[in-house]
Design a protein around this motif. Structure first.
Motif, PDB file in Angstrom:
ATOM      1  N   LYS A 232      27.738  49.308  39.463  1.00  0.00           N
ATOM      2  CA  LYS A 232      28.301  50.474  40.137  1.00  0.00           C
ATOM      3  C   LYS A 232      28.284  51.629  39.142  1.00  0.00           C
ATOM      4  N   VAL A 233      27.615  52.705  39.502  1.00  0.00           N
ATOM      5  CA  VAL A 233      27.477  53.840  38.587  1.00  0.00           C
ATOM      6  C   VAL A 233      28.774  54.638  38.557  1.00  0.00           C
ATOM      7  N   LEU A 234      29.282  54.873  37.360  1.00  0.00           N
ATOM      8  CA  LEU A 234      30.488  55.673  37.185  1.00  0.00           C
ATOM      9  C   LEU A 234      30.154  57.096  36.740  1.00  0.00           C
ATOM     10  N   LYS A 235      29.267  57.217  35.772  1.00  0.00           N
ATOM     11  CA  LYS A 235      28.899  58.527  35.237  1.00  0.00           C
ATOM     12  C   LYS A 235      27.429  58.513  34.838  1.00  0.00           C
ATOM     13  N   VAL A 236      26.799  59.662  34.955  1.00  0.00           N
ATOM     14  CA  VAL A 236      25.412  59.818  34.521  1.00  0.00           C
ATOM     15  C   VAL A 236      25.298  61.123  33.751  1.00  0.00           C
ATOM     16  N   GLY A 237      24.757  61.041  32.547  1.00  0.00           N
ATOM     17  CA  GLY A 237      24.493  62.240  31.771  1.00  0.00           C
ATOM     18  C   GLY A 237      23.143  62.821  32.147  1.00  0.00           C
ATOM     19  N   VAL A 238      23.042  64.130  32.116  1.00  0.00           N
ATOM     20  CA  VAL A 238      21.764  64.799  32.382  1.00  0.00           C
ATOM     21  C   VAL A 238      21.488  65.766  31.232  1.00  0.00           C
TER      22      VAL A 238
ATOM     23  N   LEU B 124      31.215  66.030  25.089  1.00  0.00           N
ATOM     24  CA  LEU B 124      31.192  65.882  26.555  1.00  0.00           C
ATOM     25  C   LEU B 124      31.849  67.104  27.202  1.00  0.00           C
ATOM     26  N   THR B 125      31.073  68.166  27.344  1.00  0.00           N
ATOM     27  CA  THR B 125      31.662  69.460  27.679  1.00  0.00           C
ATOM     28  C   THR B 125      31.763  69.779  29.167  1.00  0.00           C
ATOM     29  N   ASN B 126      30.791  69.342  29.980  1.00  0.00           N
ATOM     30  CA  ASN B 126      30.690  69.873  31.346  1.00  0.00           C
ATOM     31  C   ASN B 126      30.579  68.782  32.404  1.00  0.00           C
ATOM     32  N   PRO B 127      31.728  68.310  32.909  1.00  0.00           N
ATOM     33  CA  PRO B 127      31.683  67.331  34.000  1.00  0.00           C
ATOM     34  C   PRO B 127      31.368  68.000  35.340  1.00  0.00           C
ATOM     35  N   VAL B 128      30.639  67.297  36.177  1.00  0.00           N
ATOM     36  CA  VAL B 128      30.345  67.728  37.546  1.00  0.00           C
ATOM     37  C   VAL B 128      30.820  66.606  38.460  1.00  0.00           C
ATOM     38  N   ASP B 129      31.632  66.910  39.429  1.00  0.00           N
ATOM     39  CA  ASP B 129      32.227  65.874  40.272  1.00  0.00           C
ATOM     40  C   ASP B 129      31.363  65.580  41.490  1.00  0.00           C
TER      41      ASP B 129
ATOM     42  N   MET C  66      25.038  70.862  38.959  1.00  0.00           N
ATOM     43  CA  MET C  66      24.523  70.126  37.798  1.00  0.00           C
ATOM     44  C   MET C  66      23.280  70.808  37.243  1.00  0.00           C
ATOM     45  N   MET C  67      22.337  71.125  38.124  1.00  0.00           N
ATOM     46  CA  MET C  67      21.091  71.747  37.682  1.00  0.00           C
ATOM     47  C   MET C  67      21.324  73.174  37.195  1.00  0.00           C
ATOM     48  N   ARG C  68      22.258  73.879  37.832  1.00  0.00           N
ATOM     49  CA  ARG C  68      22.564  75.244  37.387  1.00  0.00           C
ATOM     50  C   ARG C  68      23.075  75.240  35.948  1.00  0.00           C
ATOM     51  N   LEU C  69      23.939  74.307  35.636  1.00  0.00           N
ATOM     52  CA  LEU C  69      24.448  74.213  34.275  1.00  0.00           C
ATOM     53  C   LEU C  69      23.325  73.942  33.281  1.00  0.00           C
ATOM     54  N   LEU C  70      22.401  73.061  33.654  1.00  0.00           N
ATOM     55  CA  LEU C  70      21.284  72.747  32.766  1.00  0.00           C
ATOM     56  C   LEU C  70      20.389  73.953  32.531  1.00  0.00           C
ATOM     57  N   VAL C  71      20.236  74.776  33.550  1.00  0.00           N
ATOM     58  CA  VAL C  71      19.309  75.905  33.468  1.00  0.00           C
ATOM     59  C   VAL C  71      19.966  77.147  32.884  1.00  0.00           C
ATOM     60  N   GLU C  72      21.212  77.428  33.291  1.00  0.00           N
ATOM     61  CA  GLU C  72      21.803  78.735  33.005  1.00  0.00           C
ATOM     62  C   GLU C  72      22.860  78.738  31.915  1.00  0.00           C
TER      63      GLU C  72
ATOM     64  N   LYS D 111      24.076  78.148  28.543  1.00  0.00           N
ATOM     65  CA  LYS D 111      23.616  77.838  27.194  1.00  0.00           C
ATOM     66  C   LYS D 111      24.708  77.184  26.352  1.00  0.00           C
ATOM     67  N   ASP D 112      25.951  77.263  26.806  1.00  0.00           N
ATOM     68  CA  ASP D 112      27.054  76.639  26.081  1.00  0.00           C
ATOM     69  C   ASP D 112      27.360  75.228  26.585  1.00  0.00           C
ATOM     70  N   ALA D 113      26.601  74.768  27.581  1.00  0.00           N
ATOM     71  CA  ALA D 113      26.827  73.426  28.140  1.00  0.00           C
ATOM     72  C   ALA D 113      26.195  72.396  27.208  1.00  0.00           C
ATOM     73  N   LEU D 114      27.001  71.847  26.330  1.00  0.00           N
ATOM     74  CA  LEU D 114      26.491  70.904  25.342  1.00  0.00           C
ATOM     75  C   LEU D 114      26.106  69.581  25.977  1.00  0.00           C
ATOM     76  N   LYS D 115      26.968  69.041  26.842  1.00  0.00           N
ATOM     77  CA  LYS D 115      26.653  67.799  27.540  1.00  0.00           C
ATOM     78  C   LYS D 115      27.145  67.879  28.973  1.00  0.00           C
ATOM     79  N   VAL D 116      26.203  67.908  29.892  1.00  0.00           N
ATOM     80  CA  VAL D 116      26.508  67.911  31.318  1.00  0.00           C
ATOM     81  C   VAL D 116      26.460  66.480  31.818  1.00  0.00           C
ATOM     82  N   PHE D 117      27.465  66.076  32.574  1.00  0.00           N
ATOM     83  CA  PHE D 117      27.451  64.720  33.143  1.00  0.00           C
ATOM     84  C   PHE D 117      28.095  64.739  34.521  1.00  0.00           C
ATOM     85  N   VAL D 118      27.665  63.803  35.341  1.00  0.00           N
ATOM     86  CA  VAL D 118      28.135  63.710  36.717  1.00  0.00           C
ATOM     87  C   VAL D 118      29.121  62.574  36.855  1.00  0.00           C
TER      88      VAL D 118
END
Length: 367
Positions: A36-42, A334-339, A347-353, A355-362
């Motif tokens: 069961k997936v709990l979190k995924v980093g992107v 672990l800076t930017n959680p996405v629920d 999630m994709m907006r954070l990756l693209v736009e 620049k301070d998002a060190l680690k985005v994860f869902v």
């Protein structure tokens, strides 16, 4: 069940895909593990796949489920599974075997074949979904005490491998005792590489563009290493202060800087490239100078891509030790959680736009 996917070859095609829920019976010989997936980093890899720079769908599908940094909990296991049990926290390796001798002995990350298979990246579906099933061999148990570092397990395996490979290659020197290391880049791989090197007792300088004070500098300094802003101090200027380093690990994915590292490494030193540069950028290098210095200096350049099970286990040990040595520091990555999977556009907006998002994860689900 829900999954976040792209259509390889089509830019900006990220979308929600409905797929079938898997079961342990899909893996032969009773060796299946249902997670069961709990979190995924992107990370930048997912962004570049969505940009259609690389990545291919599995045979028979026109979509690729993305996400290669997973953290989950075991839901069920096949009758012959021994390493994990229901309720265990786990992560999963990324590369899957082809047919070369290296694939057959469990070093899939060293395949000699042109075609490679990576979950969430190339020819195998990833983890950005509700459940996945895989063979026990590719499931790695995570201690309960490290659940707060969840999606750092996969990037940590890459950092652990990069450093380990340098030491493995330097057995050729009979005696190699590096003292000074540079890490180029202060993204997740760069910061975790800083940790691995610090735990090996090196003096570590981590180079990044941003001027301190900033979060990256805070994390580097929290690991008792030195943050260097290249906006203030160039690599050449740093070398003038420290002397030539024994080891340089490039984690920028910026090829001009990767090549510049070759100009500064010391005698009997190693440059490790871990960054992927999708594109057609060209750069000019002092090739004669590099040629003579590398031949006379017995220098080594090596590339390091993802990791096998052994590197995941090394990385988990280093994460555990690092978390005790430098309490509270690593989780700052672990800076930017996405629920929720439904928020894939954010999630994709954070990756693209951002620049301070060190680690985005869902946050896919709760345990």
């Amino acid at each position: 069940m829900k999954a976040v996917a792209v259509r390889p070859g089509t830019p900006n095609s990220v979308h929600m895909q409905e797929i079938a829920r898997p079961s342990v019976d899909q893996v032969a010989d009773g060796l299946g593990v249902l997670v069961k997936v709990l979190k995924v980093g992107v990370d930048a890899t997912d962004r570049e796949i969505n940009d259609a720079l690389y990545g291919n769908a599995p045979e028979g599908d026109d979509y690729l489920v993305i996400g290669h940094e997973c953290f989950g909990v075991v839901e069920a296991v096949g009758e012959n599974v021994k390493r994990v049990k229901p309720g265990d926290f786990v992560t999963a390796t990324v590369r899957r075997p082809g047919n070369s001798i290296y694939d057959l002995i469990g070093t899939n990350d060293m395949t000699s074949e042109e075609t490679y298979y990576e979950r969430g990246i190339n020819l195998r579906h990833g983890f950005l979904t509700e459940y996945f099933v895989d063979e026990e061999e590719y499931i790695v148990r995570v201690p309960q005490g490290l659940q707060h570092l969840h999606v750092l397990q996969e990037p940590m395996s890459c950092a652990a491998k990069a450093v380990h490979q340098a030491y493995e290659a330097q057995r050729r020197m009979k005696v190699w005792n590096p003292k000074v290391a540079y890490v180029l880049g202060a993204g997740q791989i760069g910061l975790l590489t800083t940790l691995v090197l610090k735990l090996r007792g090196l003096e570590v300088f981590t180079l990044a563009r941003g001027e301190a004070p900033n979060l990256k500098a805070e994390i580097v300094e929290g690991m008792e290493s030195t943050y260097v802003s290249t906006a203030q101090t160039s690599m050449s200027e740093l070398v003038a202060k420290t002397g030539r380093p024994d080891l340089i690990v490039d984690a920028t994915g910026f090829s001009p800087l990767a090549f510049e590292a070759m100009e500064h490494i010391g005698h009997n030193g190693v440059v490790v490239w871990t960054g992927i540069t999708g594109g057609e950028r060209k750069t000019e290098v002092p090739s004669d100078k590099i040629n003579i210095e590398w031949v006379l200096g017995n220098k080594l350049l090596l590339g390091s891509v993802n990791a096998n099970r052994g590197h995941f286990e090394m990385g988990i040990r280093d994460l555990a030790l690092g978390d005790m040595m430098f309490p509270g520091v690593l989780e700052k990555i672990l800076t930017n959680p996405v629920d929720g999977l439904d928020n894939f556009q954010e999630m994709m907006r954070l990756l693209v736009e951002d620049k301070d998002a060190l680690k985005v994860f869902v946050n896919v689900a709760s345990a």
